[in-house]
Write an enzyme that holds these catalytic residues in place. Structure first.
Site, PDB file in Angstrom:
ATOM      1  N   ALA A 147       0.851  -1.059   0.187  1.00 53.58           N
ATOM      2  CA  ALA A 147       0.039   0.528   0.134  1.00 53.58           C
ATOM      3  C   ALA A 147       0.854   1.182   0.300  1.00 53.58           C
ATOM      4  O   ALA A 147       0.445   2.052   0.139  1.00 53.58           O
ATOM      5  CB  ALA A 147      -0.970  -0.125   1.611  1.00 53.58           C
ATOM      6  N   HIS A 148       1.941   1.168  -0.344  1.00 55.32           N
ATOM      7  CA  HIS A 148       3.234   2.076   0.075  1.00 55.32           C
ATOM      8  C   HIS A 148       3.325   3.237  -1.646  1.00 55.32           C
ATOM      9  O   HIS A 148       3.196   2.140  -2.901  1.00 55.32           O
ATOM     10  CB  HIS A 148       4.429   1.912   0.308  1.00 55.32           C
ATOM     11  CG  HIS A 148       4.473   1.474   1.996  1.00 55.32           C
ATOM     12  ND1 HIS A 148       6.014   2.110   2.496  1.00 55.32           N
ATOM     13  CD2 HIS A 148       4.117   0.530   2.120  1.00 55.32           C
ATOM     14  CE1 HIS A 148       5.097   1.760   3.264  1.00 55.32           C
ATOM     15  NE2 HIS A 148       4.251   0.212   3.619  1.00 55.32           N
ATOM     16  N   HIS A 204       9.171  -5.753   2.498  1.00 58.42           N
ATOM     17  CA  HIS A 204       8.414  -5.336   1.344  1.00 58.42           C
ATOM     18  C   HIS A 204       9.712  -5.058   0.758  1.00 58.42           C
ATOM     19  O   HIS A 204      10.287  -4.548  -0.073  1.00 58.42           O
ATOM     20  CB  HIS A 204       8.027  -3.166   1.565  1.00 58.42           C
ATOM     21  CG  HIS A 204       7.361  -3.307   2.263  1.00 58.42           C
ATOM     22  ND1 HIS A 204       5.175  -3.262   1.905  1.00 58.42           N
ATOM     23  CD2 HIS A 204       6.637  -3.082   3.410  1.00 58.42           C
ATOM     24  CE1 HIS A 204       4.311  -2.418   2.758  1.00 58.42           C
ATOM     25  NE2 HIS A 204       5.413  -2.820   3.623  1.00 58.42           N
ATOM     26  N   HIS A 225       6.399  -7.728   9.664  1.00 59.58           N
ATOM     27  CA  HIS A 225       4.935  -8.428   8.847  1.00 59.58           C
ATOM     28  C   HIS A 225       5.245  -9.498   7.988  1.00 59.58           C
ATOM     29  O   HIS A 225       4.694  -9.628   6.771  1.00 59.58           O
ATOM     30  CB  HIS A 225       3.988  -8.056   8.208  1.00 59.58           C
ATOM     31  CG  HIS A 225       4.237  -5.949   7.273  1.00 59.58           C
ATOM     32  ND1 HIS A 225       4.905  -6.753   6.169  1.00 59.58           N
ATOM     33  CD2 HIS A 225       3.990  -5.347   7.358  1.00 59.58           C
ATOM     34  CE1 HIS A 225       5.485  -5.596   5.434  1.00 59.58           C
ATOM     35  NE2 HIS A 225       4.042  -4.919   6.468  1.00 59.58           N
ATOM     36  N   ASN A 228       3.824 -11.314   4.197  1.00 64.23           N
ATOM     37  CA  ASN A 228       3.001 -10.167   3.839  1.00 64.23           C
ATOM     38  C   ASN A 228       4.152  -8.891   3.572  1.00 64.23           C
ATOM     39  O   ASN A 228       5.137  -8.660   4.088  1.00 64.23           O
ATOM     40  CB  ASN A 228       2.094  -8.855   4.656  1.00 64.23           C
ATOM     41  CG  ASN A 228       0.943 -10.232   5.219  1.00 64.23           C
ATOM     42  OD1 ASN A 228      -0.075  -9.683   4.766  1.00 64.23           O
ATOM     43  ND2 ASN A 228       1.249 -10.303   6.152  1.00 64.23           N
ATOM     44  N   ALA A 229       4.536  -9.277   2.113  1.00 65.28           N
ATOM     45  CA  ALA A 229       5.305  -7.894   1.410  1.00 65.28           C
ATOM     46  C   ALA A 229       6.632  -8.593   1.234  1.00 65.28           C
ATOM     47  O   ALA A 229       7.092  -7.890   1.577  1.00 65.28           O
ATOM     48  CB  ALA A 229       5.150  -6.417   1.730  1.00 65.28           C
ATOM     49  N   ASP A 262      -4.635 -10.803  12.707  1.00 68.41           N
ATOM     50  CA  ASP A 262      -5.752 -10.340  12.875  1.00 68.41           C
ATOM     51  C   ASP A 262      -6.903 -11.755  12.651  1.00 68.41           C
ATOM     52  O   ASP A 262      -7.504 -10.814  12.443  1.00 68.41           O
ATOM     53  CB  ASP A 262      -5.812  -9.422  12.146  1.00 68.41           C
ATOM     54  CG  ASP A 262      -5.167  -8.981  10.724  1.00 68.41           C
ATOM     55  OD1 ASP A 262      -4.688 -10.304  10.653  1.00 68.41           O
ATOM     56  OD2 ASP A 262      -5.733  -7.906  10.301  1.00 68.41           O
ATOM     57  N   ASP A 287      -0.236  -3.273  13.379  1.00 68.37           N
ATOM     58  CA  ASP A 287       0.259  -2.405  11.992  1.00 68.37           C
ATOM     59  C   ASP A 287      -1.212  -2.018  12.197  1.00 68.37           C
ATOM     60  O   ASP A 287      -1.667  -1.145  10.534  1.00 68.37           O
ATOM     61  CB  ASP A 287       0.374  -3.311  11.076  1.00 68.37           C
ATOM     62  CG  ASP A 287       1.287  -2.420   9.889  1.00 68.37           C
ATOM     63  OD1 ASP A 287       1.014  -1.578   9.177  1.00 68.37           O
ATOM     64  OD2 ASP A 287       0.127  -3.775   8.718  1.00 68.37           O
ATOM     65  N   LEU A 321      -4.690  -5.506   0.710  1.00 69.17           N
ATOM     66  CA  LEU A 321      -4.668  -5.141   2.087  1.00 69.17           C
ATOM     67  C   LEU A 321      -3.334  -4.347   2.491  1.00 69.17           C
ATOM     68  O   LEU A 321      -2.918  -3.585   2.478  1.00 69.17           O
ATOM     69  CB  LEU A 321      -3.826  -6.412   3.330  1.00 69.17           C
ATOM     70  CG  LEU A 321      -4.741  -7.566   2.851  1.00 69.17           C
ATOM     71  CD1 LEU A 321      -4.470  -8.529   4.041  1.00 69.17           C
ATOM     72  CD2 LEU A 321      -6.402  -7.114   3.903  1.00 69.17           C
TER      73      LEU A 321
END
Length: 411
Positions: A147-148, A204, A225, A228-229, A262, A287, A321
């Site tokens: 999302a960056h 990332h 995280h 993710n990424a 989550d 996050d 996300l």
């Protein structure tokens, strides 16, 4: 003026990897050994608190908080002081007593304006302690930007000098940096950051396991995280995920990894794989974005539009996300439920492990003598009953059991 000696009794406490039935004593905002109080000072408690069988754990520590309660740290630059106060106060409800405000990939101009304003701040009745900034970017890989904002992504064009060029002269307010280890000149940057007390996290990233191992040898010690990424696990090159089981981690080094438990970012099966592979490195992070504590709707993450619905935050019009809206206490309960780990392991993932990851375990993350008296009281289902900072109650769940507080009259 003498500080009150406080005795928490009729309680269970988490200490040394065990839950034991034992009183907890504090004085001057620190956890103390009661024996010298009795035998050396010939003293006893000024205040006795009957905890009615509750569990006392160290206060939760969250290393990745983008905002909450309508505040976005990566956007609200003009009102960052007020925003920090709102979030710090709001986190107390969830048992979080210290946190890292997190800035997503932004422009150098933004960092220069904001980084100097986010200072390490002790916790109090006004809110959780600020442990320093977590800057997630901008030294990340375009192909795993998530999302960056792509236009703000940077390279280490001038090696370690790029740190101050991008973050500004106040960059030592930063406690953690997420970067992609495959970027050119990243080794120089990692060494510079870690030599200045900054925890370097890998994320990332399109980095391979070999690149991750090299980064760890040069000082990196965290993964942002997990799952993710980053590259997905592959049996011939497991990527950064492989660091959890690598045989090439330097002796005495623990690689910690943040994970968003989550129920959305990480499938329960993936959560179980991570936990069973490397339980001592697991660090719960929320996050959290600006929508934490609010109703579903439209929000911001930096300059990106975010839509929150059905407990999920995504970039508007996409399935990408972008942060989470689950609180730390919910993540603790979900981790325990999904992995069937022990209560101790679930709690240490939100207390001891993040403290170790930041190198502050000498004052945070446990109930050992001399540590800060930052506490969370929990019922048998790990719901937050009350939150304490430096021995002061800073939040009381209005529907939970009320403690019995007695001031002792000394003769």
């Amino acid at each position: 003026m003498k500080s009150d000696i406080i005795q928490f009794h009729n309680c269970f406490i988490l200490r040394d990897g065990q839950i034991i039935k034992e009183d907890l004593w504090t004085c001057e905002g620190k956890i103390v050994d009661p024996e010298p109080i009795f035998f050396d000072k010939k003293d006893y408690a000024d205040i006795k608190i009957d905890c009615q069988g509750l569990l006392i754990a160290p206060g939760y520590i969250d290393l990745q908080v983008n905002g909450g309660f309508g505040v976005d740290f990566s956007r609200d630059s003009e009102t960052i002081d007020q925003g920090l106060e709102v979030v710090a106060k709001g986190l107390l409800v969830y048992g979080t007593t210290s946190f890292c405000p997190t800035l997503v990939t932004s422009s150098p101009e933004f960092y220069h304006q904001v980084v100097g304003k986010i200072k390490k701040t002790p916790g109090s009745s006004k809110g959780a302690e600020i442990l320093g900034i977590h800057v997630e970017g901008p030294f990340i890989n375009n192909d795993k930007k998530g999302a960056h904002e792509k236009k703000f992504i940077h390279k280490f064009n001038h090696g370690a000098n790029s740190i101050e060029e991008v973050y500004g002269k106040d960059w030592r307010n930063i406690s953690m940096v997420t970067l992609a280890p495959e970027l050119e000149n990243s080794t120089e940057a990692i060494k510079h950051l870690t030599s200045n007390g900054v925890t370097v996290s890998l994320g990332h990233s399109m980095g391979s396991l070999v690149q991750g191992e090299e980064a760890v040898r040069n000082g990196a010690s965290f993964i942002t995280h997990l799952f993710n990424a980053m590259l997905p696990f592959h049996h011939r090159d497991p990527g950064l995920i492989g660091l959890l089981a690598s045989s090439k981690i330097p002796p005495g080094t623990t690689v910690y990894y943040g994970i968003i438990a989550d129920g959305i970012h990480t499938h329960p099966a993936a959560l179980r794989i991570a936990y069973r592979t490397h339980p001592k490195g697991l660090v719960l992070v929320t996050d959290a974005i600006s929508a934490l504590g609010l109703e579903p709707g439209q929000y911001k993450l930096g300059y990106q539009d975010v839509e929150v619905k059905e407990n999920c935050a995504m970039l508007s019009g996409t399935t990408t996300l972008c942060g989470a809206i689950a609180s730390m206490d919910k993540c603790v309960r979900h981790l325990k439920r999904a992995t069937e780990c022990s209560t101790v392991e679930a709690l240490e993932a939100a207390t001891l492990h993040p403290a170790c990851a930041l190198g502050i375990q000498d004052r945070k993350g446990s109930l050992l003598f001399g540590r800060d008296a930052d506490l969370v009281m929990l019922d048998h289902e790990l719901n937050v009953v009350s939150t304490w900072i430096a021995s002061e109650r800073v939040y009381q769940n209005p529907v939970a059991l009320e403690l019995i507080v007695q001031r002792v009259t000394k003769i």
